[in-house]
Design an enzyme around this catalytic site. Sequence first.
Site, short mmCIF file in Angstrom:
data_model
loop_
_atom_site.label_atom_id
_atom_site.label_comp_id
_atom_site.label_asym_id
_atom_site.label_seq_id
_atom_site.Cartn_x
_atom_site.Cartn_y
_atom_site.Cartn_z
N TYR A 19 -4.49 1.10 -4.29
CA TYR A 19 -3.34 1.63 -3.57
C TYR A 19 -2.56 2.57 -4.49
O TYR A 19 -1.89 2.14 -5.43
CB TYR A 19 -2.41 0.50 -3.09
CG TYR A 19 -3.03 -0.47 -2.12
CD1 TYR A 19 -4.20 -0.17 -1.44
CD2 TYR A 19 -2.44 -1.70 -1.88
CE1 TYR A 19 -4.77 -1.08 -0.54
CE2 TYR A 19 -3.00 -2.61 -0.98
CZ TYR A 19 -4.16 -2.28 -0.32
OH TYR A 19 -4.72 -3.19 0.56
N LEU A 40 0.68 -3.97 12.35
CA LEU A 40 1.30 -3.02 13.27
C LEU A 40 0.41 -1.81 13.51
O LEU A 40 0.87 -0.76 13.96
CB LEU A 40 2.67 -2.58 12.73
CG LEU A 40 3.71 -3.69 12.58
CD1 LEU A 40 4.99 -3.15 11.99
CD2 LEU A 40 3.99 -4.37 13.92
N GLY A 57 3.75 -3.59 5.85
CA GLY A 57 4.42 -2.63 4.99
C GLY A 57 5.81 -2.32 5.50
O GLY A 57 6.14 -2.57 6.66
N ALA A 58 6.64 -1.78 4.62
CA ALA A 58 7.98 -1.35 5.01
C ALA A 58 8.34 -0.12 4.20
O ALA A 58 8.23 -0.12 2.98
CB ALA A 58 9.00 -2.46 4.76
N GLN A 100 13.67 -1.08 7.96
CA GLN A 100 12.41 -1.47 8.58
C GLN A 100 12.02 -2.89 8.17
O GLN A 100 11.55 -3.68 9.00
CB GLN A 100 11.32 -0.48 8.19
CG GLN A 100 10.03 -0.63 8.97
CD GLN A 100 9.03 0.44 8.58
OE1 GLN A 100 8.19 0.24 7.71
NE2 GLN A 100 9.12 1.59 9.22
N GLN A 117 -8.54 -12.59 3.92
CA GLN A 117 -7.72 -11.50 4.46
C GLN A 117 -8.62 -10.63 5.33
O GLN A 117 -9.71 -10.22 4.91
CB GLN A 117 -7.11 -10.66 3.33
CG GLN A 117 -6.21 -9.57 3.86
CD GLN A 117 -5.36 -8.90 2.80
OE1 GLN A 117 -4.87 -7.79 3.00
NE2 GLN A 117 -5.16 -9.57 1.68
N ASP A 176 1.44 -8.42 -1.37
CA ASP A 176 0.02 -8.10 -1.39
C ASP A 176 -0.17 -6.66 -1.87
O ASP A 176 0.40 -5.73 -1.31
CB ASP A 176 -0.57 -8.25 0.02
CG ASP A 176 -2.05 -7.93 0.07
OD1 ASP A 176 -2.85 -8.85 -0.18
OD2 ASP A 176 -2.40 -6.77 0.35
N LYS A 218 6.13 3.70 17.07
CA LYS A 218 6.52 4.96 16.41
C LYS A 218 5.93 6.19 17.08
O LYS A 218 6.52 7.26 17.06
CB LYS A 218 6.07 4.94 14.95
CG LYS A 218 6.88 4.04 14.05
CD LYS A 218 6.43 4.22 12.60
CE LYS A 218 7.30 3.42 11.65
NZ LYS A 218 6.89 3.63 10.24
N TRP A 234 0.82 -1.21 0.00
CA TRP A 234 0.00 0.00 0.00
C TRP A 234 0.86 1.27 0.00
O TRP A 234 0.64 2.20 -0.76
CB TRP A 234 -0.93 -0.01 1.22
CG TRP A 234 -1.96 1.08 1.24
CD1 TRP A 234 -2.17 2.06 0.30
CD2 TRP A 234 -2.94 1.30 2.26
NE1 TRP A 234 -3.21 2.87 0.68
CE2 TRP A 234 -3.70 2.43 1.88
CE3 TRP A 234 -3.25 0.65 3.46
CZ2 TRP A 234 -4.75 2.92 2.65
CZ3 TRP A 234 -4.30 1.14 4.23
CH2 TRP A 234 -5.03 2.26 3.82
#
Length: 327
Positions: free
Chosen positions: A56, A218, A291-292, A297, A175, A51, A226, A21
């Site tokens: 997105y 997360l 995600g990263a 990360q 999902q 994914d 964060k 995304w």
Amino acid sequence: MLYKKVKMIEEEISVIGVGCWNFGGDWDSTDDRKSVDIIHRAIDLGINFFDVAPVYGWGHSEQVLGMALKQGRLRDKVLIASKGGLLWNDAHETTNNLSKKSLMKEIDQTLTRLQTDHIDIYQMHWPDPNVPLEETAEALEEIKQAGKIRYVGLSNFSQADVERMRKLTPVHCQQSLYNMLERNTTSYHGIPLEYRTEAEVLPAVRKHGQAFLPYSPLFQGLLAGKFHSGITFSRHDIRNENPKLVGPQFERYFEAGKKLKKLADEYGRPMNEIALNWLRQKPEVTCIIGGASSIQQLEQNIHCLTWEIDEEMMEKISEIIAPFETL
């Protein structure tokens, strides 16, 4: 890398996957070159599951993933899971559309953006109450017979609709929204959810041998530790649309996040690794869609596979997240 195997999918799937995304430009700190590097590094580290979805970045995320895989000639090394049924207009207003006519058009657009002749899992992104499941299933069967998809997935569907769809066409994976603070939650970005992940989805995927792909593991960064003193997103960041992060609900989740961060510090473990391990130690979880925004990360997420949460830590986690079982 660790891999899991489910009855309904032939391939083993990496326990950690990459959610694409943020590659589309909807989140802060997005850069195409960096995104491509993240994809290449993920594959080097053994990740074989990506994914993505047309919506997105309004098609851009699929384009970035397709570009990255073509550059490295890496298509055969990965499983691509994309989605269908969520359209948008020039003002970026979305509508659900699972009609046969729309899906037949959408799949070709997705394949073009991804620069491939097939995707592995085609997931219906959200239910469409205006289209009979029979029509959607008919489209999926035709698309599968044409060799454009291999497996069918449902995302954000009620279990009643999943069971109805299973009678029309095989459903290979599900999902759903799932993390330590959103276990049976009733909404996502303000959108009502007609399923309860822990109470309904997990038993169903276990029973049917389906893959289960939890998204937002997360909590869009909250469970990565964060947001130590609140959150400030740029005006372009789509997380501004999540009332749990910017609305009156935020304080409740933020306080739980601080407790989890304190626990993580006590054990000398990064908070993101605790959140990911909590998911991956559940037998029903096949691949965590995370995600990263950087290679660092990504590598930090994968590092969670080097250790497991023991019974003592799990009990302490359970005490903190108990109030969120029914939220």
